[in-house]
Design a protein around this motif. Structure first.
Motif, PDB file in Angstrom:
ATOM      1  N   GLN B  96      -6.584   8.768   6.525  1.00 42.72           N
ATOM      2  CA  GLN B  96      -7.287   9.019   7.794  1.00 42.72           C
ATOM      3  C   GLN B  96      -6.688  10.207   8.534  1.00 42.72           C
ATOM      4  OE1 GLN B  96      -7.973   4.916   9.889  1.00 42.72           O
ATOM      5  NE2 GLN B  96      -5.995   4.901   8.871  1.00 42.72           N
ATOM      6  N   VAL B  97      -5.436  10.507   8.208  1.00 44.01           N
ATOM      7  CA  VAL B  97      -4.744  11.591   8.917  1.00 44.01           C
ATOM      8  C   VAL B  97      -4.849  12.901   8.121  1.00 44.01           C
ATOM      9  CG1 VAL B  97      -2.551  12.368   9.870  1.00 44.01           C
ATOM     10  CG2 VAL B  97      -3.137   9.946   9.918  1.00 44.01           C
ATOM     11  N   ASP B  98      -4.380  12.847   6.858  1.00 44.98           N
ATOM     12  CA  ASP B  98      -4.512  14.018   5.989  1.00 44.98           C
ATOM     13  C   ASP B  98      -4.766  13.535   4.560  1.00 44.98           C
ATOM     14  OD1 ASP B  98      -1.804  13.158   5.631  1.00 44.98           O
ATOM     15  OD2 ASP B  98      -1.109  14.694   7.012  1.00 44.98           O
ATOM     16  N   ASN B  99      -3.711  13.307   3.797  1.00 47.73           N
ATOM     17  CA  ASN B  99      -3.886  12.811   2.431  1.00 47.73           C
ATOM     18  C   ASN B  99      -2.981  11.613   2.202  1.00 47.73           C
ATOM     19  OD1 ASN B  99      -5.637  14.897   1.370  1.00 47.73           O
ATOM     20  ND2 ASN B  99      -3.888  16.243   1.678  1.00 47.73           N
ATOM     21  N   ALA B 100      -3.321  10.846   1.177  1.00 47.53           N
ATOM     22  CA  ALA B 100      -2.531   9.667   0.857  1.00 47.53           C
ATOM     23  C   ALA B 100      -1.083  10.050   0.562  1.00 47.53           C
ATOM     24  CB  ALA B 100      -3.127   8.962  -0.353  1.00 47.53           C
ATOM     25  N   VAL B 101      -0.199   9.116   0.829  1.00 47.99           N
ATOM     26  CA  VAL B 101       1.196   9.282   0.424  1.00 47.99           C
ATOM     27  C   VAL B 101       1.244   9.251  -1.108  1.00 47.99           C
ATOM     28  CG1 VAL B 101       3.475   8.187   0.472  1.00 47.99           C
ATOM     29  CG2 VAL B 101       2.063   8.208   2.531  1.00 47.99           C
ATOM     30  N   ASN B 102       2.103  10.047  -1.687  1.00 45.92           N
ATOM     31  CA  ASN B 102       2.230  10.073  -3.150  1.00 45.92           C
ATOM     32  C   ASN B 102       3.073   8.865  -3.582  1.00 45.92           C
ATOM     33  OD1 ASN B 102       2.538  10.664  -5.858  1.00 45.92           O
ATOM     34  ND2 ASN B 102       2.789  12.868  -5.499  1.00 45.92           N
ATOM     35  N   ILE B 103       2.438   7.707  -3.523  1.00 46.73           N
ATOM     36  CA  ILE B 103       3.138   6.441  -3.753  1.00 46.73           C
ATOM     37  C   ILE B 103       3.686   6.374  -5.181  1.00 46.73           C
ATOM     38  CG2 ILE B 103       2.872   3.924  -3.796  1.00 46.73           C
ATOM     39  CD1 ILE B 103       0.641   4.276  -1.666  1.00 46.73           C
ATOM     40  N   ASN B 104       2.864   6.838  -6.112  1.00 46.41           N
ATOM     41  CA  ASN B 104       3.256   6.749  -7.517  1.00 46.41           C
ATOM     42  C   ASN B 104       4.532   7.542  -7.808  1.00 46.41           C
ATOM     43  OD1 ASN B 104       2.087   7.717 -10.714  1.00 46.41           O
ATOM     44  ND2 ASN B 104       2.662   5.654 -10.132  1.00 46.41           N
ATOM     45  N   SER B 105       4.603   8.761  -7.291  1.00 46.81           N
ATOM     46  CA  SER B 105       5.802   9.565  -7.550  1.00 46.81           C
ATOM     47  C   SER B 105       7.022   9.014  -6.835  1.00 46.81           C
ATOM     48  CB  SER B 105       5.579  11.019  -7.131  1.00 46.81           C
ATOM     49  OG  SER B 105       4.668  11.619  -8.010  1.00 46.81           O
ATOM     50  N   LEU B 106       6.811   8.392  -5.672  1.00 47.22           N
ATOM     51  CA  LEU B 106       7.940   7.788  -4.964  1.00 47.22           C
ATOM     52  C   LEU B 106       8.470   6.583  -5.737  1.00 47.22           C
ATOM     53  CD1 LEU B 106       6.775   8.055  -1.245  1.00 47.22           C
ATOM     54  CD2 LEU B 106       8.768   9.149  -2.264  1.00 47.22           C
ATOM     55  N   GLU B 107       7.538   5.815  -6.310  1.00 48.18           N
ATOM     56  CA  GLU B 107       7.948   4.673  -7.127  1.00 48.18           C
ATOM     57  C   GLU B 107       8.827   5.165  -8.279  1.00 48.18           C
ATOM     58  OE1 GLU B 107       4.762   2.737  -9.188  1.00 48.18           O
ATOM     59  OE2 GLU B 107       6.010   1.034  -9.777  1.00 48.18           O
ATOM     60  N   ARG B 108       8.365   6.235  -8.897  1.00 47.27           N
ATOM     61  CA  ARG B 108       9.124   6.764 -10.011  1.00 47.27           C
ATOM     62  C   ARG B 108      10.483   7.292  -9.561  1.00 47.27           C
ATOM     63  NH1 ARG B 108       7.838  11.706 -14.162  1.00 47.27           N
ATOM     64  NH2 ARG B 108      10.018  12.040 -14.683  1.00 47.27           N
ATOM     65  N   PHE B 109      10.506   7.927  -8.395  1.00 40.32           N
ATOM     66  CA  PHE B 109      11.774   8.462  -7.911  1.00 40.32           C
ATOM     67  C   PHE B 109      12.816   7.350  -7.752  1.00 40.32           C
ATOM     68  CE2 PHE B 109      14.586   9.067  -4.269  1.00 40.32           C
ATOM     69  CZ  PHE B 109      15.337  10.124  -4.750  1.00 40.32           C
ATOM     70  N   VAL B 110      12.403   6.272  -7.082  1.00 39.57           N
ATOM     71  CA  VAL B 110      13.341   5.160  -6.863  1.00 39.57           C
ATOM     72  C   VAL B 110      13.750   4.556  -8.214  1.00 39.57           C
ATOM     73  CG1 VAL B 110      13.626   2.873  -5.832  1.00 39.57           C
ATOM     74  CG2 VAL B 110      12.438   4.661  -4.569  1.00 39.57           C
ATOM     75  N   ALA B 111      12.766   4.378  -9.092  1.00 41.19           N
ATOM     76  CA  ALA B 111      13.059   3.775 -10.392  1.00 41.19           C
ATOM     77  C   ALA B 111      13.980   4.665 -11.219  1.00 41.19           C
ATOM     78  CB  ALA B 111      11.761   3.522 -11.133  1.00 41.19           C
ATOM     79  N   ASP B 112      13.712   5.956 -11.230  1.00 44.51           N
ATOM     80  CA  ASP B 112      14.538   6.876 -12.019  1.00 44.51           C
ATOM     81  C   ASP B 112      15.947   6.989 -11.462  1.00 44.51           C
ATOM     82  OD1 ASP B 112      12.499   7.329 -13.725  1.00 44.51           O
ATOM     83  OD2 ASP B 112      12.291   9.481 -13.349  1.00 44.51           O
ATOM     84  N   PHE B 484       9.888  13.749  -8.855  1.00 43.06           N
ATOM     85  CA  PHE B 484      10.291  14.333  -7.573  1.00 43.06           C
ATOM     86  C   PHE B 484      11.769  14.685  -7.565  1.00 43.06           C
ATOM     87  CE2 PHE B 484       7.105  12.273  -4.375  1.00 43.06           C
ATOM     88  CZ  PHE B 484       6.278  13.359  -4.495  1.00 43.06           C
ATOM     89  N   THR B 485      12.102  15.748  -6.863  1.00 42.70           N
ATOM     90  CA  THR B 485      13.501  15.964  -6.504  1.00 42.70           C
ATOM     91  C   THR B 485      13.809  15.012  -5.338  1.00 42.70           C
ATOM     92  OG1 THR B 485      12.919  17.600  -4.853  1.00 42.70           O
ATOM     93  CG2 THR B 485      13.407  18.417  -7.072  1.00 42.70           C
ATOM     94  N   HIS B 486      15.084  14.848  -5.053  1.00 38.95           N
ATOM     95  CA  HIS B 486      15.467  13.976  -3.933  1.00 38.95           C
ATOM     96  C   HIS B 486      14.832  14.493  -2.630  1.00 38.95           C
ATOM     97  CE1 HIS B 486      18.848  11.024  -2.797  1.00 38.95           C
ATOM     98  NE2 HIS B 486      17.970  11.033  -1.842  1.00 38.95           N
ATOM     99  N   GLU B 487      14.868  15.804  -2.475  1.00 35.01           N
ATOM    100  CA  GLU B 487      14.326  16.397  -1.242  1.00 35.01           C
ATOM    101  C   GLU B 487      12.837  16.110  -1.104  1.00 35.01           C
ATOM    102  OE1 GLU B 487      17.025  17.792  -2.755  1.00 35.01           O
ATOM    103  OE2 GLU B 487      17.946  17.126  -0.886  1.00 35.01           O
ATOM    104  N   ALA B 488      12.115  16.328  -2.209  1.00 40.06           N
ATOM    105  CA  ALA B 488      10.666  16.103  -2.164  1.00 40.06           C
ATOM    106  C   ALA B 488      10.376  14.636  -1.861  1.00 40.06           C
ATOM    107  CB  ALA B 488      10.026  16.512  -3.485  1.00 40.06           C
ATOM    108  N   ALA B 489      11.170  13.750  -2.446  1.00 40.92           N
ATOM    109  CA  ALA B 489      10.948  12.324  -2.235  1.00 40.92           C
ATOM    110  C   ALA B 489      11.162  11.960  -0.769  1.00 40.92           C
ATOM    111  CB  ALA B 489      11.896  11.510  -3.114  1.00 40.92           C
TER     112      ALA B 489
END
Lengths: 561, 541
Positions: B96-112, B484-489
């Motif tokens: 509703q504001v701009d675009n969805a949060v990149n949930i999938n890449s964040l999941e991967r970041f935490v998992a990795d 994602f890099t840590h910064e991007a995440a």
């Protein structure tokens, strides 16, 4: 497995949540000065990281500032008249170079603010509203409070500044005598962030003792104290800010008009109206800024309380003024890291400061006009950003040794790793009890200063090393308390050292200005674990005409002089 | 008091006050246990992942706790973080504001971040033993959740290696095998027992299994290619999609010639096409009955195939495979006029007079999979297509105590749906083994937060999932997405609006009554009283 290694992970501990960053310029503090510094350094091509223990754009004093001095000859402003106003109120220990720079560069900074979207108040005829006392005095422009921060944040992001909120810088990192970054702690997690940089700009504001009445409890002189521990020169600690608050709602009153302006309509509207201050005998107190201590003098003489009378009359409680709302702070741009040149470089290579962390000594012994601080924050911010970016071009990257990083890390985390000890909230309360009473920092005397000093030293020697924190939030409190206590010691030592009265420094035991000995600044430095005081005379060319009579030179009167 | 009250009816959980408070007075309650309100992302996730909680922890810098919360609902986070079709993102309120949060890449970041973390063995507190047949995502998921509850679990796998379709059908460039190994090892470390090379029905009879174990979960997946009658299907150079991918995953290259035509519009077809290209095919075409908007493959995969140079021919079926000397030489692709008949039944109508004719040295048929009857125990109720009939609410089969889920019950779906099935089965098995009714209370009573943060949320560009340039990957099976890099995440997680959380006054002592939170709150939910008193001196503690 190469494709899985996360490049964001620090090399030295693959499972730690500690993080390491590099940028050419690191700016600590996200108020007006810090944002200007970051934007200007970025414009010079430096990579810039801006960190704040709160939130860039909502921190520091910037949200509450409403006016700015803007000097523009083409609007008819007169440089000599404006400088004389600032210097006579500042009682001649202003750094005149800085007064001139701040005035002359104010218009360019103002234009930048306008171009970035800051709106300034207009008069009924549609022209910019400019206010000032007298035709030749400095003129200020006004804007809505709380708005400027968001604009600055957006502009910093647009410029390509990397912003990291909620990270508190705690200790500077050194290598070969140079400042090469800071160690910081994430306030919600205790994760350690190591920021490596070629140049570091401290713009973390001034600070106070967390007394009620001024929304500056967040500011605890983090910059001054960090730099002092690293060996930098600190100045201006003997001058005391005189903001007051009201007796009924002490936490609301300090910013007076400003606080009133953001309240919902009809709520405590008395605070938003200008009025007169009267002593208990009904005598009106002078509103002259040089006599900012007049309230304390009246109360000290037994003529309190002081009432604040508005057009709506006197409201008991709300109208009753109490002092000490900003105890622990000095006038804007008067205390902090000693500026060794006009790029805000400190006495340590690679370290710069801006805004209220930068002792330009522009305001001298007393702050002359509202709005000077904001504009000087913008000017010093911009200059420090340019200075730091220029410095980056001359030096190569130096990285702190592992030992140095782990020393800083250990120092930062000590309170949370300690099993038992003292609560930082309690230590802060004790410090407030020592420092806030008017007869310590506002009306000074050698005996009382020494009494306060022995108590503060006890805190430093016995309480601070045993502060303990139960969670990340309390770790932040512990770091802040440690800083406030050291700031208190610096204030007391500077006050003891300056054996005269001048501007916002009043000594009952030395009630007169002493031009022979004290047209000078007090600079502090750590040597072998102790604070040493240095007297640094102002250049001869800036001394007032010796033939001028004392009463003419100094318009404000001190009791007993 | 100072900051006195947060109106929990008005608070929308945006967290503006939490990050903006200079004195660090506030925190977020993301669990909000007293309300059955889920954020839209969580409601859209078949596995029910509590994104707002672990994203908030990530915002706060607490990666360890974030990982624990993610692991509450996801047994293979580094796998789903790579190949989940992320239905959550379509529902993200940030849209509703701009675009969805990149949930999938964040999941991967935490998992990795915690990929090499070893699991602590979980104490087995129950005596009842559970058997899981199949080590695909559904089976692994059931094993994971049952082990967390404290059951002794054995997972039987017919193949010599674990992972089911995750290993055989997903190419390395989407899911590296070492990542899968680490994820399975995590489950092994928890205490799940794995038996490979054991085909239930051959080596061990199903009845024997039922005697030895107190409950059984069947998750054998779809093992057989959905074959169709087609002229020329017997020619050399015609392969089934799953066989092709399985061979390629075992480094048995089966590329024949340089001109490859893949038939099918699903994920297997897309992966077969990309794999053929990476194996060195010059021309790869993919023909499917569906139009471009109807293709069942995930959009991301379709996009990737196009990027890498796959010629996608939509709305075309296959009528005949052409050959010479017993080998494939080409294919006839008639235009598909419609997919469904008047009754809405899948019944493609091909115009045999409107053909595309392609030369081909190899044809890969990837037209769906179906259950292997050999995997269905005798006497168990099945559908016409051969899928096991299971109660959708509990996954119980016609045999008491035996549950089935995933592709074997005909719910061909994504990895996250398989994981959800395993989770659902684990709950049923737990109830069953304790002698409880397995149905009561299973209907979802949660509802989605309607009142999602929208106002005063500054627009911030979404951090897109990084993708390695495909040209460098030609002929290689390195992962397409580096993560994602840590910064991007951190930048991306800051965009999460933690919908439906509630702000909590955690440290009122520090409130300096600046009213910043009152002014910034988009919902006017915060009340600050002027009547804060100077507190009495505390004891030293």
């Amino acid at each position: 497995m190469n494709n899985m290694t996360n490049p964001g992970l620090p090399e030295y501990s693959p499972y730690s949540e500690d993080r390491e960053f590099y940028s050419d310029v690191l700016v600590v503090g996200g108020g007006l000065a810090g944002c200007f510094a970051a934007i200007k350094a970025r414009e010079q091509g430096a990579s810039v990281t801006l960190i704040d223990k709160g939130y860039v754009g909502k921190s520091g004093q910037t949200p509450f500032s409403a006016s700015s001095v803007v000097f523009n000859p083409s609007w008819g402003d007169d440089l000599d008249a404006c400088m004389n106003q600032i210097i006579s109120v500042g009682e001649y220990i202003n750094n005149r170079d800085w007064v001139e720079i701040c005035l002359k560069e104010s218009y360019a900074r103002f234009q930048e603010l306008v171009s970035w979207g800051v709106e300034f108040e207009k008069a009924e005829n549609g022209e910019l509203l400019r206010l000032g006392k007298g035709a030749n005095a400095c003129k200020t422009v006004r804007r809505e409070i709380r708005k400027i921060g968001a604009v600055m944040r957006e502009q910093a992001l647009k410029s390509g500044v990397s912003i990291i909120d909620r990270v508190m810088a705690t200790e500077l990192l050194k290598k070969d005598g140079r400042i090469v970054g800071v160690v910081a702690v994430q306030v919600a997690s205790c994760n350690i962030y190591v920021f490596n940089s070629k140049a570091t700009i401290l713009a973390a504001g001034a600070g106070g003792m967390r007394s009620p009445g001024m929304p500056i409890s967040e500011l605890t002189h983090d910059a001054d104290v960090m730099a002092f521990r690293a060996g930098a020169e600190i100045a201006g600690k003997e001058f005391i800010d005189t903001h007051s608050t009201n007796a009924k709602y002490p936490y609301y009153g300090g910013f007076g008009k400003v606080a009133g302006r953001f309240l919902k309509p009809g709520k405590l509207s008395l605070l938003s109206t200008p009025g007169k201050r009267r002593n208990a005998e009904g005598v009106e107190l002078s509103s002259r800024l040089a006599q900012s201590l007049s309230m304390e003098f009246e109360v000290h003489a037994g003529r309190g309380p002081i009432s604040f009378e508005t057009s709506q009359g006197i409201n008991p409680g709300i109208s009753q003024k109490v002092g000490g709302a900003a105890t622990g702070m000095a006038s804007h741009l008067t205390e902090g890291l000693w500026a060794t040149d006009t790029t805000c470089a400190s006495s340590l290579p690679g370290l710069y400061s801006a805004g209220d962390s930068c002792a330009t000594m522009m305001a001298g012994a007393c702050y002359s006009t509202g709005g000077l601080g904001t504009m000087s924050a913008a000017v010093t911010g911009a200059r420090s950003g340019l200075g730091a970016a220029g410095y980056c071009k001359q030096v190569s990257v130096l990285k702190a040794d592992k030992d140095e990083i782990s020393r800083a890390k250990k120092f930062t985390l000590a309170p949370i790793e300690r099993q038992g000890g003292f609560s930082p909230r309690w230590a802060t309360q004790v410090l407030q009890g020592i420092m806030i009473p008017y007869f310590v920092m506002h009306i000074k005397h050698e005996d009382r200063l020494n009494t306060a000093l022995s108590q503060v030293e006890f805190l430093e020697n016995h309480i601070i090393p045993k502060l303990t924190a139960n969670d990340p939030h309390e770790l932040r409190l512990a770091c802040e308390t440690r800083n406030m206590v050291l700031n208190a010691e610096m204030r007391i030592r500077s006050s003891l050292f300056r054996k005269e009265s001048r501007g916002l420094h009043y000594r009952e035991d030395y009630p007169r200005r002493d031009d022979d000995n004290w047209l000078a600044w007090v600079v502090l430095k750590e040597e072998q674990g102790r604070i040493t005081t240095i007297k640094r005379p102002i250049p001869d060319k800036w001394r007032p005409d010796p033939s001028m009579p004392y009463e003419e030179k100094y318009l404000a009167r001190f009791p007993g002089e | 008091m100072s900051i006195e009250k947060i109106d929990l009816e008005l608070c929308n959980g945006c967290g503006i006050c939490v990050s903006g408070c200079p004195m660090d007075v506030l925190r977020l309650d993301t669990r909000v246990v007293e309300r059955n309100e889920f954020a839209p992302c969580r409601q859209a996730c078949p596995a029910g992942t509590d994104m707002r909680s672990y994203f908030y922890l990530l915002k706060e810098g607490n990666l360890a706790e974030a990982f624990n919360v993610l692991r509450e609902s996801i047994p293979l986070p580094a796998v789903t973080g790579r190949i989940c079709p992320h239905p959550c993102e379509s529902e993200c309120a940030r849209n509703q504001v701009d675009n969805a949060v990149n949930i999938n890449s964040l999941e991967r970041f935490v998992a990795d971040y915690w990929l090499k973390e070893r699991a602590q063995p979980i104490k087995k507190i129950y005596k009842s033993k559970v058997a899981v047949i199949g080590s695909g995502p559904a089976g692994l998921s059931a094993g994971y959740f049952l082990a967390r509850m404290g059951y002794p679990v054995t997972i039987f796998e017919a193949m010599p290696v674990l992972g089911g379709m995750l290993r055989s059908a997903i190419p390395d460039y989407r899911l590296p095998k070492d990542v899968l190994d680490l994820q399975i090892n995590y489950i092994r470390d928890m205490g799940v027992d794995f038996q490979t090379g054991v085909t239930i029905g051959e080596y061990l009879k199903f009845e024997e299994l039922c005697n030895e174990y107190d409950s059984v979960f069947i998750a054998t997946g779809n093992q057989l290619p959905g074959k169709i009658k087609l002229d020329g299907a017997e020619l050399d150079g015609v392969l089934w999609g799953l066989d092709f991918l399985r061979d390629s995953n075992q480094n048995k290259t089966r590329l024949e010639g340089e001109q490859v035509v893949v038939i099918g519009g699903g994920n297997v077809a897309i992966d077969a096409a990309i794999t053929a290209l990476r194996l060195g095919a010059k021309d790869v075409a993919l023909a499917c009955l569906e139009s471009d908007v109807e293709m069942p493959a995930f959009e991301e995969g379709i996009h990737q195939a196009q990027e890498e140079g796959v010629n996608i021919i939509t709305s075309h079926g296959v009528s005949k495979i052409l050959g010479s000397n017993g080998r494939v030489s080409g294919v006839m692709l008639p235009r598909c006029e419609s997919l469904f008949d008047d009754q809405g039944i899948f019944n493609p109508c091909l115009d045999l007079n409107d053909n595309i004719s392609l030369e081909a040295s190899m044809i890969i048929l990837a037209i769906g999979q179906k259950p292997d009857p050999a995997c269905v125990p005798k006497g168990m109720k099945t559908t016409e297509e051969g899928a096991i009939v299971a109660d959708p609410l509990t996954l119980e089969t016609s045999t008491t105590g035996v549950f089935a889920g995933g592709d074997i019950i005909g719910e061909a779906g994504s990895v996250v749906e398989a994981i959800a099935a395993g989770k659902k089965a684990s709950v049923s098995i737990d109830l069953y083994l304790k002698g409880n009714d397995i149905k009561t209370g299973r209907e979802s009573k949660n509802y989605t937060v309607v009142h999602t943060p929208k106002y005063r949320i500054a627009e911030v560009a979404r951090q897109s999932t990084p993708v390695n340039p495909h040209r460098e990957n030609q002929g290689k099976f390195d992962e397409i997405k580096p993560g994602f890099t840590h910064e991007a995440a951190i930048q991306e997680v800051m965009r999460c609006t933690t919908c439906g959380s509630r702000a909590v006054i955690q440290y009122p002592e520090e409130c300096m009554v600046c009213e910043g939170c009152v002014i910034d709150c988009p919902e006017n939910a915060i009340y600050v009283s002027p009547e804060k008193l100077i507190p009495p001196l505390l004891s030293w503690g």
